[in-house]
Design an enzyme around this catalytic site. Sequence first.
Site, PDB file in Angstrom:
ATOM      1  N   LYS A  96       0.878  -1.168   0.000  1.00 17.01           N
ATOM      2  CA  LYS A  96       0.000   0.000   0.000  1.00 17.01           C
ATOM      3  C   LYS A  96       0.916   1.219   0.000  1.00 17.01           C
ATOM      4  O   LYS A  96       1.649   1.464   0.958  1.00 17.01           O
ATOM      5  CB  LYS A  96      -0.911   0.010   1.230  1.00 17.01           C
ATOM      6  CG  LYS A  96      -1.825   1.227   1.267  1.00 17.01           C
ATOM      7  CD  LYS A  96      -2.520   1.379   2.590  1.00 17.01           C
ATOM      8  CE  LYS A  96      -3.206   2.740   2.658  1.00 17.01           C
ATOM      9  NZ  LYS A  96      -3.728   3.030   4.010  1.00 17.01           N
ATOM     10  N   GLY A 185     -10.795   8.391   6.193  1.00 16.08           N
ATOM     11  CA  GLY A 185     -11.857   9.354   6.460  1.00 16.08           C
ATOM     12  C   GLY A 185     -13.183   8.779   6.894  1.00 16.08           C
ATOM     13  O   GLY A 185     -14.081   9.525   7.273  1.00 16.08           O
ATOM     14  N   THR A 207      -8.684   3.796  12.148  1.00 15.88           N
ATOM     15  CA  THR A 207      -9.007   4.618  13.312  1.00 15.88           C
ATOM     16  C   THR A 207     -10.429   4.402  13.809  1.00 15.88           C
ATOM     17  O   THR A 207     -10.678   4.357  15.016  1.00 15.88           O
ATOM     18  CB  THR A 207      -8.793   6.100  12.982  1.00 15.88           C
ATOM     19  OG1 THR A 207      -7.479   6.279  12.448  1.00 15.88           O
ATOM     20  CG2 THR A 207      -8.947   6.964  14.217  1.00 15.88           C
TER      21      THR A 207
END
Length: 257
Positions: A96, A185, A207
């Site tokens: 990634k 996000g 997160t």
Amino acid sequence: MLELYGNQIESHLLLGTARYPSPAVLAEAVKRSGTEIVTVSLRRETAGGRNGGAFFEMIRDLGVRVLPNTAGCHGVSEAVLTAKMAREVFRTSWIKLEVIGNHDTLQPDVFALVEAARILTDDGFEVFPYTTDDLVVAERLLEAGCRVLMPWCAPIGSAAGPLNLSALRSMRAHFPEVPLIVDAGIGRPSHATTVMELGFDAVLLNTAVAGAGDPAAMAEAFAKAIDAGMQAFGAGMLEPRDMAVPSTPVIGKAVFS
């Protein structure tokens, strides 16, 4: 079924491994999410004062595919070197690719990203680039050899959800055959459902799960939300209308006087 560089993957959720309260909590979150792919930052784990070798061994023991990432890199040479180190550690050609250009938003440096992607694909890597929702940048990444794109929907860790649905919708329409994984996000399961309803192929989270009160329960909630959005897209959803449309027809209705 999700196909990534010729590999068939059943789960449409990819999970990050940073910032969990403990390895046991991480392992339970991975289990309940049903994910088959986890991301690991080589730089973050080795620079954070943790026992990197033990952590990486624990990741291997989870029984899932590892997608190393170049999180924390701010230039082409740094990202390429980190990718090569990750390939040695995890014995995988997957990477990634993150090349950060802005310290506040963690927005990718798209110019360096394309250059690094070209170098890595020429070296045999199978690159998953963390990018913006810009169509021109997406074209350049595909020309550089990427066969998967990972556009953001909001800044990393912001939990803001999709900020530009029009751009995401355009990206899906312009690249119907390219696997598109929304990365960064997303803060709520409903956000994941929204992007999957647009026809995206998968979602990568960290997160939103690791920072939850109960990470394992949140991981399971996201897995269900992603499945719901994918099923809704496949079923064919009604588009918004400018006026009311009665569900019970008026024509042919009996009239009582």
